[in-house]
Enzyme design. Sequence first.
Site, PDB file in Angstrom:
ATOM      1  N   SER A 183     -38.424 -55.697 -15.890  1.00  0.00           N
ATOM      2  CA  SER A 183     -37.475 -56.468 -16.679  1.00  0.00           C
ATOM      3  C   SER A 183     -37.937 -57.920 -16.834  1.00  0.00           C
ATOM      4  O   SER A 183     -39.031 -58.168 -17.311  1.00  0.00           O
ATOM      5  CB  SER A 183     -36.076 -56.372 -16.059  1.00  0.00           C
ATOM      6  OG  SER A 183     -35.090 -56.849 -16.933  1.00  0.00           O
ATOM      7  N   ASP A 283     -34.606 -48.632 -24.547  1.00  0.00           N
ATOM      8  CA  ASP A 283     -34.327 -49.389 -23.323  1.00  0.00           C
ATOM      9  C   ASP A 283     -32.900 -49.949 -23.354  1.00  0.00           C
ATOM     10  O   ASP A 283     -32.507 -50.645 -24.299  1.00  0.00           O
ATOM     11  CB  ASP A 283     -35.335 -50.533 -23.200  1.00  0.00           C
ATOM     12  CG  ASP A 283     -35.129 -51.354 -21.943  1.00  0.00           C
ATOM     13  OD1 ASP A 283     -35.735 -51.028 -20.916  1.00  0.00           O
ATOM     14  OD2 ASP A 283     -34.338 -52.332 -21.993  1.00  0.00           O
ATOM     15  N   HIS A 343     -33.300 -48.490 -18.007  1.00  0.00           N
ATOM     16  CA  HIS A 343     -33.990 -49.776 -18.002  1.00  0.00           C
ATOM     17  C   HIS A 343     -34.802 -49.904 -16.718  1.00  0.00           C
ATOM     18  O   HIS A 343     -34.242 -49.924 -15.628  1.00  0.00           O
ATOM     19  CB  HIS A 343     -32.982 -50.920 -18.106  1.00  0.00           C
ATOM     20  CG  HIS A 343     -33.594 -52.287 -18.085  1.00  0.00           C
ATOM     21  ND1 HIS A 343     -34.585 -52.670 -18.963  1.00  0.00           N
ATOM     22  CD2 HIS A 343     -33.362 -53.363 -17.276  1.00  0.00           C
ATOM     23  CE1 HIS A 343     -34.925 -53.925 -18.719  1.00  0.00           C
ATOM     24  NE2 HIS A 343     -34.207 -54.355 -17.694  1.00  0.00           N
TER      25      HIS A 343
END
Length: 397
Positions: A183, A283, A343
């Site tokens: 991330s 995502d 994610h």
Amino acid sequence: MAIAQNCHQWLTLLVCAALLVLQTKANFYPLIFPEKAKAMGAVCLDGSPPAYHFVEGTVENKDNWLIYMEGGAWCESIEECKLRTLEHKGSSKHMMMNPFFPGDYDFGFYGILNRDPAYNPSEFVNWNLVVIRYCDGSSFTGDVEEPVDNLYFRGKRIFNVITDELLNKGLKNAKQVFLTGGSAGAVSVALHCDRFRKLLPNTRRFKCLMDGGYFIHVKKDNPKQVEGFELTFKNVVSLHNSTGMLPQTCTQKMKDKPYLCMFPQYLMDGMKTPMFILMSSYDKHQINISMHESFVAANRTIREHVQLATPIYEGLKGFRLQLLDALPNKPSVGIFINNCFFHTEIATGYWANPNSQVNNVLDSKAISDWYFYGKEVNLIDKSEFIKDCYTNGYYSS
């Protein structure tokens, strides 16, 4: 059982229960605070020292290092940064330090970070492991000399003090290094990959991996989509004074809008170090920021097993195509794109999970082939359907 049988009073029971939890937690490692952090002014948003975890590898892997940069979005205003100081993303005071009371802020060593071969079948399982905790809110780019409203924007110094300490711990003698992150931590990897590589001129194999961080600069269809990440990155770079830590190969091209260099797609042309992009074309975080209504609808579809409205589905398909169009075309770049509605992957239960494979290839196998054997990897789920990787089912309108 012996522990529980000896617990009589309620306080003792509480401690014993925590001990039992700890026994089932195979991966707990204490925080380490860099010795020179205070002298260098390297601090989290609230002024507390930064931290990292270090787990020594086996003897035969003493010169091999797996480094993971923690994610956690960004703070783009004084108000947001102050809120982060109340938890681990802005203060090491709230990072998990007491093994008897693991709470919401404990870091889970899952996936590729797990030391148990049953959960981590990769060749990295016995390497030296470093997890760089994230408490600056800028992907380690902030560079403001004086505090603002009692907030410290010192991401650059945190990066420097931790890497300096790791070099002295033996990283400078490394033969193989794999710099990874998820991330916002994946964005950190994109920003610092070449910079990190220059610190290790004698390392035989140095490569980087971005997991769930290839956030794209949307340019068409819907102005609100464009506004999402672009506005965030613009505010972050301004507030944290980050321009100096953005790669010059990009900022020289983006002179009027240097903040666009927070987008990994604009960094790839100038990047010299091999990079692996692990991403879902759907995502969850990217869709939530860029297409919030579609995110809510897709979430409901998977949760309640209902069909997506056709306009929502068509919009998501268009967004997926924009992501695929933004991927780099370089032999040194490995690509693994599935359609899972999640994610990040490598530090979660999705790691080496058959439900998230592409063309019958596991992420762990693709990464291994690319990292160790130099194979070109360009694996993209050709289906346009959203995938629920819990049930291994696909969804459409």
